[in-house]
Design a protein around this motif. Structure first.
Motif, short mmCIF file in Angstrom:
data_model
loop_
_atom_site.label_atom_id
_atom_site.label_comp_id
_atom_site.label_asym_id
_atom_site.label_seq_id
_atom_site.Cartn_x
_atom_site.Cartn_y
_atom_site.Cartn_z
N ASP A 1 0.85 -1.19 0.00
CA ASP A 1 0.00 0.00 0.00
C ASP A 1 0.88 1.24 0.00
OD1 ASP A 1 -2.43 -1.46 0.16
OD2 ASP A 1 -2.06 -1.77 2.30
N TYR A 2 0.42 2.25 -0.74
CA TYR A 2 1.18 3.50 -0.82
C TYR A 2 0.39 4.62 -0.16
CZ TYR A 2 3.59 7.59 -2.62
OH TYR A 2 4.26 8.78 -2.72
N THR A 3 1.06 5.39 0.68
CA THR A 3 0.52 6.61 1.26
C THR A 3 1.57 7.70 1.14
OG1 THR A 3 1.31 6.05 3.48
CG2 THR A 3 -0.94 5.36 2.90
N HIS A 4 1.12 8.93 0.98
CA HIS A 4 2.07 10.04 0.84
C HIS A 4 2.84 10.28 2.14
CE1 HIS A 4 0.76 11.26 -3.16
NE2 HIS A 4 -0.49 11.07 -2.76
N ALA A 5 2.27 9.87 3.25
CA ALA A 5 2.94 10.11 4.54
C ALA A 5 4.03 9.09 4.81
CB ALA A 5 1.91 10.10 5.66
N GLY B 1 4.98 6.42 2.39
CA GLY B 1 5.52 5.74 1.22
C GLY B 1 4.91 4.35 1.07
N TRP B 2 5.69 3.42 0.54
CA TRP B 2 5.20 2.06 0.33
C TRP B 2 5.37 1.24 1.60
CZ3 TRP B 2 2.35 0.52 -3.61
CH2 TRP B 2 2.41 1.23 -4.81
N GLN B 3 4.31 0.52 1.96
CA GLN B 3 4.35 -0.40 3.08
C GLN B 3 3.93 -1.78 2.59
OE1 GLN B 3 1.97 1.10 6.32
NE2 GLN B 3 3.59 2.47 7.03
N LEU B 4 4.79 -2.77 2.85
CA LEU B 4 4.54 -4.15 2.44
C LEU B 4 3.93 -4.93 3.59
CD1 LEU B 4 7.87 -4.87 0.51
CD2 LEU B 4 5.83 -3.64 -0.25
N HIS B 5 3.02 -5.84 3.25
CA HIS B 5 2.32 -6.64 4.25
C HIS B 5 2.53 -8.12 3.96
CE1 HIS B 5 0.09 -3.01 5.59
NE2 HIS B 5 0.10 -2.70 4.30
N ALA B 6 2.62 -8.92 5.04
CA ALA B 6 2.79 -10.38 4.95
C ALA B 6 4.00 -10.71 4.08
CB ALA B 6 1.52 -11.03 4.41
N ILE B 7 5.18 -10.41 4.62
CA ILE B 7 6.42 -10.50 3.85
C ILE B 7 7.16 -11.78 4.19
CG2 ILE B 7 8.57 -9.30 3.30
CD1 ILE B 7 7.15 -6.83 4.62
N SER B 8 7.71 -12.39 3.17
CA SER B 8 8.60 -13.53 3.33
C SER B 8 9.68 -13.44 2.27
CB SER B 8 7.85 -14.86 3.21
OG SER B 8 7.24 -14.95 1.92
N GLY B 9 10.82 -14.10 2.50
CA GLY B 9 11.88 -14.02 1.51
C GLY B 9 13.10 -14.80 1.92
N ILE B 10 14.09 -14.78 1.04
CA ILE B 10 15.36 -15.43 1.28
C ILE B 10 16.48 -14.48 0.90
CG2 ILE B 10 14.47 -17.77 0.91
CD1 ILE B 10 15.71 -17.68 -1.88
N GLN B 11 17.64 -14.69 1.51
CA GLN B 11 18.83 -13.92 1.21
C GLN B 11 19.97 -14.88 0.89
OE1 GLN B 11 19.75 -10.87 4.01
NE2 GLN B 11 21.83 -10.54 3.25
N VAL B 12 20.70 -14.59 -0.17
CA VAL B 12 21.77 -15.47 -0.63
C VAL B 12 23.10 -14.81 -0.32
CG1 VAL B 12 22.76 -16.69 -2.60
CG2 VAL B 12 20.28 -16.37 -2.45
N ASP B 13 23.92 -15.47 0.51
CA ASP B 13 25.27 -15.02 0.81
C ASP B 13 26.24 -16.06 0.25
OD1 ASP B 13 24.43 -12.74 2.19
OD2 ASP B 13 24.10 -13.91 4.02
N ALA C 1 10.17 2.43 1.76
CA ALA C 1 10.84 3.72 1.61
C ALA C 1 9.85 4.82 1.90
CB ALA C 1 11.42 3.87 0.21
N ASP C 2 10.37 6.01 2.09
CA ASP C 2 9.52 7.16 2.30
C ASP C 2 8.99 7.73 0.99
OD1 ASP C 2 9.78 7.01 5.01
OD2 ASP C 2 11.53 8.33 5.07
N ASN C 3 9.54 7.28 -0.13
CA ASN C 3 9.00 7.68 -1.42
C ASN C 3 9.15 6.54 -2.38
OD1 ASN C 3 11.65 8.08 -3.00
ND2 ASN C 3 11.95 9.29 -1.15
N ALA C 4 8.25 6.51 -3.35
CA ALA C 4 8.20 5.36 -4.26
C ALA C 4 9.37 5.33 -5.22
CB ALA C 4 6.89 5.40 -5.06
N ALA C 5 10.01 6.48 -5.48
CA ALA C 5 11.07 6.50 -6.47
C ALA C 5 12.26 5.65 -6.06
CB ALA C 5 11.51 7.95 -6.71
N SER C 6 12.48 5.49 -4.76
CA SER C 6 13.65 4.76 -4.31
C SER C 6 13.52 3.26 -4.52
CB SER C 6 13.91 5.04 -2.83
OG SER C 6 12.82 4.60 -2.05
#
Length: 263
Positions: free
Chosen positions: A216-220, A222-234, A250-255
């Motif tokens: 979801d995006y709000t001007h106050a 930025g983008w907020q993600l919900h129900a997140i899962s993932g992996i990281q490869v080192d 982020a605080d703005n969508a451009a980033s």
């Protein structure tokens, strides 16, 4: 010789009528020719835009009415579509309008009168320059400023009024070293469903993969993600990331490489 007889060579006083007579107006021909060209071009563009609007509404009226938007929805669609159609019809309107103007002037013997009065073809072209410049500036403003904004607003409005956004198609995007996939977009681009983000190393190898059920995006905030899962490869070792219910990207969508509204 009679005293009342005027002397030969003596300057006669000017009559009051000659003193009050105003000089001939200047640039009459310039205003006339430029005005005729501009009016014919605008008239031709209006006809072309009207025809294209009718064709577009024949295709989109049924979906608009199925969304229960009514007449206001039809007028909104036609108004937002107008700059795009005007920008496309303007070059052809210039051609048709110029041909109509020259044909009408020829049939009315105006071209013959202008040539008989000593006006050359180059002089005729010079007097059409103001209207041509005005039309050219209008075309640049439409293409560069008005049309992109109206098309973006139309796309956001069309998505926001969609009762079944889940039927939309998925798409991919990338920004820098990040690649993203969105299952569908809703709320005029302010909600993304089924978001996948892949971060790569400078060598192009996968570094992190993250999935969010919704963003979801709000001007106050930025983008907020919900129900997140993932992996990281080192190196060659993948590590599952802890599950989070909410994560601020982020605080703005451009980033993060995408924006709340789309075109």
């Amino acid at each position: 010789m009679d005293e009342q007889t005027t002397r030969r060579g003596e300057k006669q006083p000017e009559s009051p009528a000659l003193k009050t007579q105003s000089p001939a107006p200047t640039h009459v021909l310039l205003r006339y020719l430029s005005g005729v060209l501009f009016s014919r071009v605008m008239f031709s563009c209006a006809i072309l835009v009207g025809l294209m609007e009718i064709l577009a509404l024949l295709e989109q009226t049924t979906p608009i009415l199925q969304r229960h938007l009514g007449v206001s929805g039809i007028l909104t669609y036609a108004g937002m579509r107008l700059p795009f159609l005007m920008a496309g019809a303007l070059p052809l309107g210039v051609l048709i309008g110029a041909l109509v103007m020259l044909t009408q002037m020829t049939l009315a013997s105006e071209m013959a009168i202008l040539q008989a009065s000593g006006l050359s073809m180059w002089g005729l072209y010079k007097r059409l320059i103001p209207a041509t410049l005005i039309i050219g500036v209008m075309g640049v403003v439409l293409d560069d400023q008005v049309t992109p904004r109206s098309e973006q607003a139309l796309a956001a409005w069309w998505n926001r009024t969609d009762p079944h956004p889940e039927n939309g198609h998925a798409f991919w995007f990338h920004e820098g070293g990040r690649i993203g996939r969105v299952q569908y977009v809703a709320d005029g681009g302010n909600m993304l469903s089924g978001l996948d983000l892949y971060t790569r190393t400078p060598d192009g190898l996968l570094h992190k993969a993250m999935h969010a059920d919704r963003a979801d995006y709000t001007h106050a905030h930025g983008w907020q993600l919900h129900a997140i899962s993932g992996i990281q490869v080192d190196g060659n070792k993948p590590t599952r990331l802890p599950v989070e219910n909410r994560y601020r990207v982020a605080d703005n969508a451009a980033s993060v490489g995408f924006h709340p509204s789309f075109g």
